[in-house]
Design a protein around this motif. Structure first.
Motif, PDB file in Angstrom:
ATOM      1  N   LYS A  51       0.748  -1.253  -0.091  1.00  0.00           N
ATOM      2  CA  LYS A  51       0.063  -0.071   0.055  1.00  0.00           C
ATOM      3  C   LYS A  51       0.802   1.183  -0.096  1.00  0.00           C
ATOM      4  O   LYS A  51       0.626   2.277   0.722  1.00  0.00           O
ATOM      5  N   THR A  52       1.727   1.024  -0.900  1.00  0.00           N
ATOM      6  CA  THR A  52       2.793   2.498  -0.961  1.00  0.00           C
ATOM      7  C   THR A  52       2.912   2.786  -2.229  1.00  0.00           C
ATOM      8  O   THR A  52       2.614   1.815  -3.345  1.00  0.00           O
ATOM      9  N   ASN A  53       3.486   3.853  -2.705  1.00  0.00           N
ATOM     10  CA  ASN A  53       4.219   4.331  -3.939  1.00  0.00           C
ATOM     11  C   ASN A  53       5.660   3.768  -4.116  1.00  0.00           C
ATOM     12  O   ASN A  53       6.423   4.232  -3.002  1.00  0.00           O
ATOM     13  N   ILE A  54       6.237   3.554  -5.031  1.00  0.00           N
ATOM     14  CA  ILE A  54       7.634   3.476  -5.409  1.00  0.00           C
ATOM     15  C   ILE A  54       8.043   4.305  -6.577  1.00  0.00           C
ATOM     16  O   ILE A  54       7.385   3.717  -7.741  1.00  0.00           O
ATOM     17  N   LYS A  55       8.926   5.043  -6.461  1.00  0.00           N
ATOM     18  CA  LYS A  55       9.735   5.771  -7.553  1.00  0.00           C
ATOM     19  C   LYS A  55      11.308   5.098  -7.746  1.00  0.00           C
ATOM     20  O   LYS A  55      11.707   4.722  -6.797  1.00  0.00           O
ATOM     21  N   VAL A  56      11.334   4.650  -9.024  1.00  0.00           N
ATOM     22  CA  VAL A  56      12.813   3.971  -9.120  1.00  0.00           C
ATOM     23  C   VAL A  56      13.530   5.289  -9.979  1.00  0.00           C
ATOM     24  O   VAL A  56      13.097   5.877 -11.136  1.00  0.00           O
ATOM     25  N   PHE A  57      14.654   5.298  -9.589  1.00  0.00           N
ATOM     26  CA  PHE A  57      15.792   6.153 -10.205  1.00  0.00           C
ATOM     27  C   PHE A  57      17.192   5.371 -10.610  1.00  0.00           C
ATOM     28  O   PHE A  57      17.289   4.527  -9.747  1.00  0.00           O
ATOM     29  N   SER A  58      17.968   6.041 -11.499  1.00  0.00           N
ATOM     30  CA  SER A  58      19.094   5.525 -11.689  1.00  0.00           C
ATOM     31  C   SER A  58      20.234   6.448 -11.747  1.00  0.00           C
ATOM     32  O   SER A  58      20.145   7.522 -12.401  1.00  0.00           O
ATOM     33  N   PHE A  59      21.531   6.487 -11.018  1.00  0.00           N
ATOM     34  CA  PHE A  59      22.442   7.588 -11.466  1.00  0.00           C
ATOM     35  C   PHE A  59      23.776   6.587 -11.084  1.00  0.00           C
ATOM     36  O   PHE A  59      23.990   5.651 -10.191  1.00  0.00           O
ATOM     37  N   SER A  60      25.012   7.259 -11.485  1.00  0.00           N
ATOM     38  CA  SER A  60      26.171   6.901 -10.933  1.00  0.00           C
ATOM     39  C   SER A  60      26.674   7.074  -9.477  1.00  0.00           C
ATOM     40  O   SER A  60      26.556   8.232  -9.361  1.00  0.00           O
ATOM     41  N   PHE A  61      26.600   6.178  -8.737  1.00  0.00           N
ATOM     42  CA  PHE A  61      27.171   6.208  -7.748  1.00  0.00           C
ATOM     43  C   PHE A  61      28.667   6.875  -7.297  1.00  0.00           C
ATOM     44  O   PHE A  61      28.968   7.589  -6.650  1.00  0.00           O
ATOM     45  N   LYS A  62      29.411   6.385  -8.565  1.00  0.00           N
ATOM     46  CA  LYS A  62      30.897   6.609  -8.342  1.00  0.00           C
ATOM     47  C   LYS A  62      31.111   7.969  -8.591  1.00  0.00           C
ATOM     48  O   LYS A  62      31.666   8.816  -8.009  1.00  0.00           O
ATOM     49  N   ASP A  63      30.124   8.645  -9.503  1.00  0.00           N
ATOM     50  CA  ASP A  63      30.074   9.869  -9.616  1.00  0.00           C
ATOM     51  C   ASP A  63      29.339  11.053  -8.743  1.00  0.00           C
ATOM     52  O   ASP A  63      29.828  12.220  -8.334  1.00  0.00           O
ATOM     53  N   LYS A  64      28.633  10.466  -8.029  1.00  0.00           N
ATOM     54  CA  LYS A  64      27.781  11.356  -7.056  1.00  0.00           C
ATOM     55  C   LYS A  64      27.744  11.031  -5.739  1.00  0.00           C
ATOM     56  O   LYS A  64      27.389  11.818  -4.698  1.00  0.00           O
ATOM     57  N   LEU A  65      28.298   9.693  -5.219  1.00  0.00           N
ATOM     58  CA  LEU A  65      28.424   9.525  -3.676  1.00  0.00           C
ATOM     59  C   LEU A  65      29.979   9.215  -3.450  1.00  0.00           C
ATOM     60  O   LEU A  65      30.683   9.059  -4.092  1.00  0.00           O
ATOM     61  N   ASP A  66      30.101   9.340  -2.128  1.00  0.00           N
ATOM     62  CA  ASP A  66      31.178   8.847  -1.332  1.00  0.00           C
ATOM     63  C   ASP A  66      31.564   7.566  -1.920  1.00  0.00           C
ATOM     64  O   ASP A  66      30.939   6.694  -2.187  1.00  0.00           O
ATOM     65  N   LYS A  67      32.996   7.118  -1.591  1.00  0.00           N
ATOM     66  CA  LYS A  67      33.510   5.969  -2.168  1.00  0.00           C
ATOM     67  C   LYS A  67      33.107   4.840  -1.651  1.00  0.00           C
ATOM     68  O   LYS A  67      33.285   3.761  -2.097  1.00  0.00           O
ATOM     69  N   ALA A  68      32.802   5.010  -0.405  1.00  0.00           N
ATOM     70  CA  ALA A  68      32.056   3.920   0.320  1.00  0.00           C
ATOM     71  C   ALA A  68      31.040   3.273  -0.135  1.00  0.00           C
ATOM     72  O   ALA A  68      30.451   1.930  -0.050  1.00  0.00           O
ATOM     73  N   PHE A  69      30.352   4.117  -1.395  1.00  0.00           N
ATOM     74  CA  PHE A  69      29.101   3.533  -1.777  1.00  0.00           C
ATOM     75  C   PHE A  69      29.492   2.972  -3.225  1.00  0.00           C
ATOM     76  O   PHE A  69      28.376   2.520  -4.061  1.00  0.00           O
ATOM     77  N   ILE A  70      30.643   2.696  -3.762  1.00  0.00           N
ATOM     78  CA  ILE A  70      30.768   2.301  -5.006  1.00  0.00           C
ATOM     79  C   ILE A  70      30.369   0.659  -5.348  1.00  0.00           C
ATOM     80  O   ILE A  70      29.876   0.547  -6.199  1.00  0.00           O
ATOM     81  N   ASP A  71      30.366  -0.005  -4.236  1.00  0.00           N
ATOM     82  CA  ASP A  71      29.742  -1.276  -4.242  1.00  0.00           C
ATOM     83  C   ASP A  71      28.389  -1.545  -3.942  1.00  0.00           C
ATOM     84  O   ASP A  71      27.948  -2.501  -4.068  1.00  0.00           O
ATOM     85  N   CYS A  72      27.742  -0.428  -3.468  1.00  0.00           N
ATOM     86  CA  CYS A  72      26.348  -0.545  -3.306  1.00  0.00           C
ATOM     87  C   CYS A  72      25.365  -0.730  -4.461  1.00  0.00           C
ATOM     88  O   CYS A  72      25.625  -0.173  -5.593  1.00  0.00           O
ATOM     89  N   GLY A  73      24.576  -1.743  -4.431  1.00  0.00           N
ATOM     90  CA  GLY A  73      23.487  -1.966  -5.414  1.00  0.00           C
ATOM     91  C   GLY A  73      22.543  -0.746  -5.647  1.00  0.00           C
ATOM     92  O   GLY A  73      22.024  -0.534  -6.690  1.00  0.00           O
ATOM     93  N   ALA A  74      21.987  -0.525  -4.718  1.00  0.00           N
ATOM     94  CA  ALA A  74      20.932   0.412  -4.583  1.00  0.00           C
ATOM     95  C   ALA A  74      20.922   1.381  -3.190  1.00  0.00           C
ATOM     96  O   ALA A  74      21.424   0.756  -2.135  1.00  0.00           O
ATOM     97  N   ILE A  75      20.154   2.420  -3.282  1.00  0.00           N
ATOM     98  CA  ILE A  75      19.908   2.888  -1.940  1.00  0.00           C
ATOM     99  C   ILE A  75      18.187   3.234  -1.941  1.00  0.00           C
ATOM    100  O   ILE A  75      17.695   3.615  -2.961  1.00  0.00           O
ATOM    101  N   THR A  76      17.635   3.262  -0.877  1.00  0.00           N
ATOM    102  CA  THR A  76      16.247   3.385  -0.696  1.00  0.00           C
ATOM    103  C   THR A  76      15.882   4.401   0.330  1.00  0.00           C
ATOM    104  O   THR A  76      16.484   4.378   1.482  1.00  0.00           O
ATOM    105  N   GLN A  77      14.806   5.075   0.212  1.00  0.00           N
ATOM    106  CA  GLN A  77      14.362   6.147   0.935  1.00  0.00           C
ATOM    107  C   GLN A  77      12.942   6.025   1.365  1.00  0.00           C
ATOM    108  O   GLN A  77      12.280   5.863   0.280  1.00  0.00           O
ATOM    109  N   LEU A  78      12.412   5.961   2.450  1.00  0.00           N
ATOM    110  CA  LEU A  78      10.855   6.426   2.796  1.00  0.00           C
ATOM    111  C   LEU A  78      10.728   7.758   2.704  1.00  0.00           C
ATOM    112  O   LEU A  78      11.304   8.535   3.466  1.00  0.00           O
ATOM    113  N   SER A  79       9.972   8.228   1.933  1.00  0.00           N
ATOM    114  CA  SER A  79       9.827   9.881   1.674  1.00  0.00           C
ATOM    115  C   SER A  79       9.035  10.161   3.088  1.00  0.00           C
ATOM    116  O   SER A  79       8.289   9.793   3.550  1.00  0.00           O
TER     117      SER A  79
END
Length: 199
Positions: A51-79
């Motif tokens: 009973k929720t809505n889900i929005k899916v986005f995609s971008f380069s973690f290498k370019d936009k996030l800290d090095k610690a997230f390079i191996d991360c597959g995805a991040i999720t946020q509850l709005s």
């Protein structure tokens, strides 16, 4: 055969519970023989069940996030809004099969671990290994995180490769071809096989 445990609970019990959730998701999804399941259909099923809505986005973690997230597959946020809505951001640096698995893995978190999400905060998923490792019985915050990751991995393996169809394909094709049919890596297909065999 020795019984396996995940965080002190028998794997067979955990798997039974996850399988129930998987069957509910798959009841809303049409599957065709020798054709991978559409992740948009899985998304709609998860939205309906949770009973929720889900929005899916995609971008380069290498370019936009800290090095610690390079191996991360995805991040999720509850709005933070009044309506329950999840934002899933896939790591576009990963190949399509990895992203596909990551997406369904995140759906697994929403179905199985919704209580872990805090509004406005992102949760990162590192499922570097498709293998089901089974955490030991000691209780710690880290083990709880690993447990949740393992459960989401199991959910993704079971949704992307429904048991009966997967077994039929194994009788007809090589593991490489089976992985191709289901749109997953060979390693994920082998993990699905091991999960079926060990339970």
């Amino acid at each position: 055969m020795q019984e396996k445990y995940l965080g002190g609970v028998k794997m067979s019990i955990i798997l039974k519970d996850i399988e129930k959730q998987v069957q509910e998701v798959l009841s809303f999804v049409k599957s065709e023989k020798n054709k991978m399941i559409d992740t948009d259909e899985i998304k709609k099923a998860v939205e309906k069940i949770s009973k929720t809505n889900i929005k899916v986005f995609s971008f380069s973690f290498k370019d936009k996030l800290d090095k610690a997230f390079i191996d991360c597959g995805a991040i999720t946020q509850l709005s933070e809004g009044e309506i329950s809505e999840y934002n899933i951001i896939l790591n576009s640096d990963k190949d399509v099969k990895y992203q596909r698995f990551s997406l369904v893995h995140e759906f697994g978190h929403i179905i199985l671990n919704a209580h872990n999400f805090e509004k406005g905060k992102f949760v990162a998923s590192f499922h570097i290994d498709y293998d089901i490792n089974h955490v030991d019985n000691s209780i710690s915050e880290l083990n709880t995180i690993f447990e949740n990751e393992e459960k989401a991995n199991i959910f993704a393996l079971c949704v992307l490769m429904p048991k009966d169809e997967f077994i039929k394909c194994l009788f007809e094709y090589s593991i490489e071809k089976v992985a191709q049919i289901f749109g997953v890596t060979e390693r994920a297909a082998k993990s699905r096989f091991n999960l079926i065999r060990s339970n």
